[in-house]
Design an enzyme around this catalytic site. Structure first.
Site, PDB file in Angstrom:
ATOM      1  N   MET A 236       0.831  -1.209   0.000  1.00 42.49           N
ATOM      2  CA  MET A 236       0.000   0.000   0.000  1.00 42.49           C
ATOM      3  C   MET A 236       0.869   1.264   0.000  1.00 42.49           C
ATOM      4  SD  MET A 236      -3.400  -0.923   2.122  1.00 42.49           S
ATOM      5  CE  MET A 236      -2.713  -0.694   3.739  1.00 42.49           C
TER       6      MET A 236
ATOM      7  N   SER B 194       6.637   0.272  10.162  1.00 43.84           N
ATOM      8  CA  SER B 194       5.264   0.318   9.673  1.00 43.84           C
ATOM      9  C   SER B 194       5.024   1.686   9.038  1.00 43.84           C
ATOM     10  CB  SER B 194       4.282   0.130  10.839  1.00 43.84           C
ATOM     11  OG  SER B 194       2.989   0.558  10.470  1.00 43.84           O
TER      12      SER B 194
ATOM     13  N   HIS C  76       9.306  -2.880   3.310  1.00 45.83           N
ATOM     14  CA  HIS C  76       8.876  -3.095   1.922  1.00 45.83           C
ATOM     15  C   HIS C  76      10.089  -3.352   1.019  1.00 45.83           C
ATOM     16  CE1 HIS C  76       5.643  -0.244   3.439  1.00 45.83           C
ATOM     17  NE2 HIS C  76       4.939  -1.284   3.080  1.00 45.83           N
TER      18      HIS C  76
HETATM   19  P1  AMP Z   1       1.667  -2.758   3.500  1.00 44.96           P
HETATM   20  O1  AMP Z   1       2.081  -1.772   2.478  1.00 44.96           O
HETATM   21  O2  AMP Z   1       1.784  -2.255   4.911  1.00 44.96           O
HETATM   22  O3  AMP Z   1       0.353  -3.412   3.216  1.00 44.96           O
HETATM   23  O4  AMP Z   1       2.742  -3.920   3.442  1.00 44.96           O
HETATM   24  C1  AMP Z   1       3.113  -4.529   2.235  1.00 44.96           C
HETATM   25  C2  AMP Z   1       3.952  -5.741   2.545  1.00 44.96           C
HETATM   26  O5  AMP Z   1       5.096  -5.343   3.292  1.00 44.96           O
HETATM   27  C3  AMP Z   1       3.204  -6.779   3.408  1.00 44.96           C
HETATM   28  O6  AMP Z   1       3.513  -8.078   2.950  1.00 44.96           O
HETATM   29  C4  AMP Z   1       3.757  -6.511   4.772  1.00 44.96           C
HETATM   30  O7  AMP Z   1       3.707  -7.643   5.631  1.00 44.96           O
HETATM   31  C5  AMP Z   1       5.193  -6.137   4.456  1.00 44.96           C
HETATM   32  N1  AMP Z   1       5.771  -5.366   5.560  1.00 44.96           N
HETATM   33  C6  AMP Z   1       5.261  -4.270   6.160  1.00 44.96           C
HETATM   34  N2  AMP Z   1       6.056  -3.881   7.186  1.00 44.96           N
HETATM   35  C7  AMP Z   1       7.086  -4.762   7.221  1.00 44.96           C
HETATM   36  C8  AMP Z   1       8.247  -4.908   8.049  1.00 44.96           C
HETATM   37  N3  AMP Z   1       8.504  -4.069   9.049  1.00 44.96           N
HETATM   38  N4  AMP Z   1       9.086  -5.935   7.794  1.00 44.96           N
HETATM   39  C9  AMP Z   1       8.839  -6.812   6.782  1.00 44.96           C
HETATM   40  N5  AMP Z   1       7.773  -6.721   5.962  1.00 44.96           N
HETATM   41  C10 AMP Z   1       6.914  -5.719   6.179  1.00 44.96           C
END
Ligand code: AMP
Length: 282
Positions: free
Chosen positions: A30, A186, A37
């Site tokens: 996202m 995050s 990411h």
């Molecule tokens: P998001 O954009 O937050 O939906 O995350 C996209 C992808 O990045 C998802 O597969 C998340 O689990 C992964 N992700 C987000 N934060 C982290 C992190 N701190 N370490 C590893 N992967 C992450």
């Protein structure tokens, strides 16, 4: 790096790579990229000839309108970071391309969706996640999809969906990337003020207390959860849940053995944060 905005154009571009016999790795996101990411993108880049990342803030997985409105968005910066991490194509559809008028399909994954985050955020959250990822996997038919351990329940839900709906893709789960003090990265962390940024370490402290209690021979999950909750309260944070569950089924576990997921969620100031540890006890 190419930027593609429509599902049809994305499918056409993937077919070209397939004809050339290129392996394709896909990283759904996202946006608001951080090292978490980028670690997924780098891993995808080392495993595959073509790396595609999607950038779509999916309205269907947000419960609170305020959380959706506050979600950080900066496509130009994200595009630069993704390119640096080895992404060849950024798939960045807008809401109208993803959910045109008349859109009426929802994917529900029973069981693993209903506990933890599903119980707190309601059924629409993982329905939104499953529906958007199914659409993304159809737009980007790939060899491997890269997911973060940070969202452990999302991994469990998507694994179930991929199996049940016969998506022909390997799931690669990458470790949680953390700040130097242990806070899981995050996209929501940017909304923490300086006091809340300190208090956010409560999640890490709770997980550490749980791991120590297990190391010290805690007889059951309740003992572990009590130690973790006490540690978080010392930081002034009350967990929304602190759970010790079976890593596959996500069902509560009393006797501590096998693959165990220790998962926590807490509201810190304006932000809701989650974190987890995966351990194995034989
Ligand atoms: P998001 O954009 O937050 O939906 O995350 C996209 C992808 O990045 C998802 O597969 C998340 O689990 C992964 N992700 C987000 N934060 C982290 C992190 N701190 N370490 C590893 N992967 C992450």
């Amino acid at each position: 790096m190419e930027i593609i905005r429509s599902p049809r154009e994305m499918q056409r571009r993937v077919r070209e790579s397939r004809v050339r016999g290129e392996s394709i790795g896909f990283v759904p996101t996202m946006g608001a990229f951080h090292e978490g990411h980028l670690s997924l993108m780098r891993r995808a880049s080392s495993d595959n000839e073509v790396v595609i990342a999607s950038l779509f803030v999916n309205p269907k997985q947000f419960g609170e309108a305020a959380d959706l409105a506050a979600y950080p968005r900066d496509e130009a910066t994200d595009a630069r970071l993704a390119e640096g991490a080895g992404v060849d194509i950024l798939y960045a559809p807008d809401v109208a391309a993803m959910y045109p008028p008349g859109f009426a399909t929802t994917i529900t994954v029973s069981g693993v969706s209903e506990v933890l985050e599903g119980a707190m955020r309601g059924p629409s959250h993982f329905q939104g996640v499953a529906t958007v990822v199914a659409k993304l996997l159809n737009a980007v038919p790939c060899d491997r999809v890269y997911l973060g351990q940070k969202d452990a329940q999302q991994v469990a839900v998507l694994r179930r969906m991929i199996l049940d709906l016969d998506f022909d893709v390997e799931v690669v789960v990458c470790p949680t990337v953390r700040e130097s003090d242990g806070l899981a990265m995050s996209s929501r962390n940017v909304r923490l003020g300086s006091d809340d940024r300190m208090r956010a370490l409560a999640l890490r402290h709770g997980l550490d207390a749980a791991l120590s209690a297990i190391d010290a021979g805690a007889p059951d999950a309740d003992t572990v959860i009590r130690a973790a909750t006490d540690a978080m309260r010392k930081d002034g944070i009350e967990p929304e849940y602190f759970a010790v569950v079976d890593a596959l089924s996500l069902e509560p576990m009393q006797n501590l053995h096998g693959d165990i997921l220790i998962a926590v969620a807490a509201r810190v100031g304006p932000v809701r944060l989650i974190d987890n540890e995966l351990i194995q006890i034989s």
